[in-house]
Scaffold this motif. Structure first.
Motif, PDB file in Angstrom:
ATOM      1  N   PHE A 153     -37.441 -16.585 -20.728  1.00  0.00           N
ATOM      2  CA  PHE A 153     -37.787 -15.194 -20.004  1.00  0.00           C
ATOM      3  C   PHE A 153     -38.295 -14.295 -21.089  1.00  0.00           C
ATOM      4  O   PHE A 153     -39.356 -13.590 -20.381  1.00  0.00           O
ATOM      5  CB  PHE A 153     -36.356 -14.680 -19.594  1.00  0.00           C
ATOM      6  N   ILE A 154     -37.837 -14.253 -22.079  1.00  0.00           N
ATOM      7  CA  ILE A 154     -38.218 -13.032 -23.071  1.00  0.00           C
ATOM      8  C   ILE A 154     -40.032 -13.445 -23.385  1.00  0.00           C
ATOM      9  O   ILE A 154     -40.651 -12.539 -23.391  1.00  0.00           O
ATOM     10  CB  ILE A 154     -37.424 -12.964 -24.225  1.00  0.00           C
ATOM     11  N   ARG A 155     -40.391 -14.799 -23.867  1.00  0.00           N
ATOM     12  CA  ARG A 155     -41.370 -15.129 -24.297  1.00  0.00           C
ATOM     13  C   ARG A 155     -42.548 -15.280 -23.379  1.00  0.00           C
ATOM     14  O   ARG A 155     -43.463 -15.005 -23.523  1.00  0.00           O
ATOM     15  CB  ARG A 155     -41.309 -16.511 -25.171  1.00  0.00           C
ATOM     16  N   LYS A 156     -42.061 -15.813 -21.978  1.00  0.00           N
ATOM     17  CA  LYS A 156     -42.998 -16.156 -20.915  1.00  0.00           C
ATOM     18  C   LYS A 156     -42.806 -14.838 -19.762  1.00  0.00           C
ATOM     19  O   LYS A 156     -43.517 -15.310 -18.602  1.00  0.00           O
ATOM     20  CB  LYS A 156     -42.451 -17.369 -20.454  1.00  0.00           C
ATOM     21  N   ARG A 157     -42.206 -14.028 -20.161  1.00  0.00           N
ATOM     22  CA  ARG A 157     -42.107 -12.935 -18.908  1.00  0.00           C
ATOM     23  C   ARG A 157     -43.222 -12.509 -18.138  1.00  0.00           C
ATOM     24  O   ARG A 157     -43.579 -12.612 -17.080  1.00  0.00           O
ATOM     25  CB  ARG A 157     -41.636 -11.581 -19.373  1.00  0.00           C
ATOM     26  N   ARG A 158     -44.522 -12.292 -18.991  1.00  0.00           N
ATOM     27  CA  ARG A 158     -45.985 -12.443 -18.556  1.00  0.00           C
ATOM     28  C   ARG A 158     -46.240 -13.097 -17.269  1.00  0.00           C
ATOM     29  O   ARG A 158     -46.750 -12.965 -16.501  1.00  0.00           O
ATOM     30  CB  ARG A 158     -46.823 -11.745 -19.641  1.00  0.00           C
ATOM     31  N   THR A 159     -45.762 -14.462 -17.806  1.00  0.00           N
ATOM     32  CA  THR A 159     -46.230 -15.445 -16.885  1.00  0.00           C
ATOM     33  C   THR A 159     -45.657 -15.417 -15.440  1.00  0.00           C
ATOM     34  O   THR A 159     -46.090 -15.827 -14.354  1.00  0.00           O
ATOM     35  CB  THR A 159     -46.383 -16.773 -17.692  1.00  0.00           C
ATOM     36  N   LEU A 160     -44.101 -14.851 -15.293  1.00  0.00           N
ATOM     37  CA  LEU A 160     -43.917 -14.734 -14.163  1.00  0.00           C
ATOM     38  C   LEU A 160     -44.469 -13.787 -13.166  1.00  0.00           C
ATOM     39  O   LEU A 160     -44.377 -13.846 -12.094  1.00  0.00           O
ATOM     40  CB  LEU A 160     -42.276 -14.375 -14.641  1.00  0.00           C
ATOM     41  N   TYR A 161     -45.080 -12.792 -13.931  1.00  0.00           N
ATOM     42  CA  TYR A 161     -45.618 -11.622 -13.022  1.00  0.00           C
ATOM     43  C   TYR A 161     -47.076 -11.979 -12.779  1.00  0.00           C
ATOM     44  O   TYR A 161     -47.477 -11.548 -11.631  1.00  0.00           O
ATOM     45  CB  TYR A 161     -45.447 -10.476 -13.769  1.00  0.00           C
ATOM     46  N   ASP A 162     -47.754 -12.837 -13.459  1.00  0.00           N
ATOM     47  CA  ASP A 162     -49.253 -13.007 -13.072  1.00  0.00           C
ATOM     48  C   ASP A 162     -49.302 -14.371 -12.454  1.00  0.00           C
ATOM     49  O   ASP A 162     -50.319 -14.862 -11.932  1.00  0.00           O
ATOM     50  CB  ASP A 162     -49.944 -13.017 -14.351  1.00  0.00           C
ATOM     51  N   GLY A 163     -48.270 -15.037 -12.286  1.00  0.00           N
ATOM     52  CA  GLY A 163     -48.151 -16.321 -11.576  1.00  0.00           C
ATOM     53  C   GLY A 163     -48.386 -17.726 -12.295  1.00  0.00           C
ATOM     54  O   GLY A 163     -48.207 -18.862 -11.845  1.00  0.00           O
ATOM     55  N   SER A 164     -48.760 -17.357 -13.596  1.00  0.00           N
ATOM     56  CA  SER A 164     -49.338 -18.745 -14.350  1.00  0.00           C
ATOM     57  C   SER A 164     -48.148 -19.636 -14.861  1.00  0.00           C
ATOM     58  O   SER A 164     -48.336 -20.593 -15.220  1.00  0.00           O
ATOM     59  CB  SER A 164     -50.029 -18.128 -15.720  1.00  0.00           C
ATOM     60  N   HIS A 165     -47.075 -19.062 -14.641  1.00  0.00           N
ATOM     61  CA  HIS A 165     -45.724 -19.696 -15.086  1.00  0.00           C
ATOM     62  C   HIS A 165     -45.672 -21.171 -14.244  1.00  0.00           C
ATOM     63  O   HIS A 165     -45.109 -22.233 -14.764  1.00  0.00           O
ATOM     64  CB  HIS A 165     -44.352 -19.176 -14.544  1.00  0.00           C
TER      65      HIS A 165
ATOM     66  N   GLY B  40     -41.472 -27.470 -17.261  1.00  0.00           N
ATOM     67  CA  GLY B  40     -40.173 -27.140 -16.686  1.00  0.00           C
ATOM     68  C   GLY B  40     -40.346 -26.709 -15.352  1.00  0.00           C
ATOM     69  O   GLY B  40     -39.463 -26.325 -14.719  1.00  0.00           O
ATOM     70  N   THR B  41     -41.708 -26.727 -14.705  1.00  0.00           N
ATOM     71  CA  THR B  41     -41.732 -25.738 -13.588  1.00  0.00           C
ATOM     72  C   THR B  41     -42.675 -26.920 -12.696  1.00  0.00           C
ATOM     73  O   THR B  41     -43.424 -27.595 -13.094  1.00  0.00           O
ATOM     74  CB  THR B  41     -42.848 -24.613 -13.660  1.00  0.00           C
ATOM     75  N   GLU B  42     -42.138 -26.987 -11.349  1.00  0.00           N
ATOM     76  CA  GLU B  42     -42.519 -27.746 -10.359  1.00  0.00           C
ATOM     77  C   GLU B  42     -42.811 -26.981  -9.054  1.00  0.00           C
ATOM     78  O   GLU B  42     -42.103 -26.235  -8.687  1.00  0.00           O
ATOM     79  CB  GLU B  42     -41.588 -29.035 -10.036  1.00  0.00           C
TER      80      GLU B  42
ATOM     81  N   TRP C 210     -37.521 -24.489 -11.185  1.00  0.00           N
ATOM     82  CA  TRP C 210     -37.516 -24.152 -12.612  1.00  0.00           C
ATOM     83  C   TRP C 210     -36.443 -24.867 -13.264  1.00  0.00           C
ATOM     84  O   TRP C 210     -35.258 -24.856 -12.716  1.00  0.00           O
ATOM     85  CB  TRP C 210     -37.409 -22.827 -13.317  1.00  0.00           C
ATOM     86  N   SER C 211     -36.409 -25.928 -14.174  1.00  0.00           N
ATOM     87  CA  SER C 211     -35.400 -26.364 -15.053  1.00  0.00           C
ATOM     88  C   SER C 211     -35.667 -26.250 -16.418  1.00  0.00           C
ATOM     89  O   SER C 211     -36.829 -25.931 -17.222  1.00  0.00           O
ATOM     90  CB  SER C 211     -35.812 -28.025 -14.860  1.00  0.00           C
ATOM     91  N   GLY C 212     -34.580 -26.174 -17.163  1.00  0.00           N
ATOM     92  CA  GLY C 212     -34.360 -25.935 -18.332  1.00  0.00           C
ATOM     93  C   GLY C 212     -34.910 -24.628 -18.959  1.00  0.00           C
ATOM     94  O   GLY C 212     -35.307 -24.172 -20.146  1.00  0.00           O
ATOM     95  N   PHE C 213     -34.882 -23.502 -18.124  1.00  0.00           N
ATOM     96  CA  PHE C 213     -35.261 -22.045 -18.358  1.00  0.00           C
ATOM     97  C   PHE C 213     -33.958 -21.299 -18.955  1.00  0.00           C
ATOM     98  O   PHE C 213     -33.048 -21.179 -18.128  1.00  0.00           O
ATOM     99  CB  PHE C 213     -35.895 -21.404 -16.903  1.00  0.00           C
ATOM    100  N   ARG C 214     -34.346 -20.647 -20.326  1.00  0.00           N
ATOM    101  CA  ARG C 214     -33.282 -19.916 -20.645  1.00  0.00           C
ATOM    102  C   ARG C 214     -33.867 -18.735 -21.061  1.00  0.00           C
ATOM    103  O   ARG C 214     -34.798 -18.486 -20.816  1.00  0.00           O
ATOM    104  CB  ARG C 214     -33.170 -20.891 -22.192  1.00  0.00           C
TER     105      ARG C 214
END
Length: 330
Positions: free
Chosen positions: A269-281, A286-288, A261-265
């Motif tokens: 985390f607040i806006r994309k929290r769901r994607t961290l748990y379902d794997g769609s992040h 900014g994700t490689e 993860w790069s440029g992650f603020r």
């Protein structure tokens, strides 16, 4: 040899009498319990856990840990005593300690030894990877002699004391913000709710964290300098009490799944929290993601590293996969 004081505790497990399915087909098993796991629930539920275990294993011997690091010594001693399977009953930290007892450096203590897992901690990240739904089904999977060979990772890094250190990991190792989160997580809150503890620690870390430049080299590719928020190496899929950091990771593919993860603020985390748990992040900017068998990471900054959810040290670090190095009971 296992200390006599520990051997005395074994009598309790042998005294339990229940109906046993095919006891002659079970591994000779040693169970390591962390009674403090899940805010002490593992210890309070031990009688029920022991009966479920004995229904699958027949008679077994066991010991309860009393201090950090003890599970590694117990597992290693049990394997040297000739036990065929060592079962970890506890959280991800207990599991990591037990797995490290299977190895002397990177060499197996007993090549044919089998690891059993009963995940009862608050995070249960490895339990999620192996689809452990509940206590009863976890114990039932220990019946019989069916196993699968899985990979483990080995991390060589600088410890908090500045000395070189080596640690086996079965699930995930990461550095950057993840290392800071592991350093900040509250042990008391973690004992009550792993997800809440890691969420609050993540919010606290991201409030002050700024991307750090790290030199990364994967396998035989040339090194590259990159500003990272976090770099995770997944053998398993989950970390941080349920975040699906490496959704495509396989335990037996001979590689580590890398998520950068790069440029992650904090706002991300607040806006994309769901994607961290379902794997769609992994599809977010900014994700490689990539796969590797070996990685070398260095930095001029202090970049903290965690191993299986525990704060371990800092860069520089080398991470390797040991393909098929461990037999897992399934």
């Amino acid at each position: 040899m296992i200390p006599r004081a520990i051997a005395i505790r074994f009598a309790r497990s042998r005294s339990i009498s229940v109906a046993v399915n095919d006891p002659n087909d079970a591994f000779r098993s040693f169970v390591i319990l962390n009674p403090a796991s899940a805010a002490g629930a593992a210890g309070r539920r031990w009688d029920r856990i022991a009966r479920l275990l004995q229904s699958s294993l027949g008679d077994f011997e066991h010991a309860a840990t009393q201090e950090p690091g003890e599970a590694t010594a117990l597992a290693r001693a049990a394997l040297r005593e000739g036990f065929e399977m060592v079962v970890a009953v506890g959280g991800d930290g207990t599991l990591n300690e037990v797995v490290n007892g299977f190895f002397d450096g990177c060499a197996p203590v007993a090549a044919q030894a089998v690891l059993g897992v009963v995940a009862v901690g608050t995070g249960r990240d490895f339990g999620r990877t192996i689809d452990q739904a509940d206590l009863k089904s976890a114990c039932a999977k220990l019946r019989g002699r069916r196993t699968r060979s899985i990979d483990v990772g080995v991390a060589r890094f600088t410890g908090h004391d500045g000395a070189p250190s080596t640690r086996i990991f079965i699930n995930v190792a990461s550095f950057g913000c993840g290392g800071l989160v592991a350093h900040l997580v509250s042990p008391r809150l973690k004992a009550v709710s792993g997800q809440l503890a890691f969420t609050l620690a993540t919010l606290r870390a991201l409030a002050s964290y700024r991307d750090q430049t790290v030199s990364l080299q994967f396998d035989d590719r040339p090194p590259r300098a990159q500003a990272i928020t976090n770099c995770a190496f997944g053998n398993g899929r989950f970390f941080g009490a349920g975040m699906q950091v490496a959704p495509a990771a396989q335990l037996d593919d001979g590689e580590l799944d890398v998520t950068i993860w790069s440029g992650f603020r904090l706002t991300d985390f607040i806006r994309k929290r769901r994607t961290l748990y379902d794997g769609s992040h992994v599809r977010e900017p900014g994700t490689e993601v990539l796969r590797t068998r070996r990685a070398i990471a260095t930095s001029e900054s202090t970049v903290l590293l965690e191993v299986d959810g525990e704060s371990a040290g800092r860069l520089p670090a080398q991470l390797d996969v040991l393909a098929g190095a461990l037999r897992l009971k399934v």
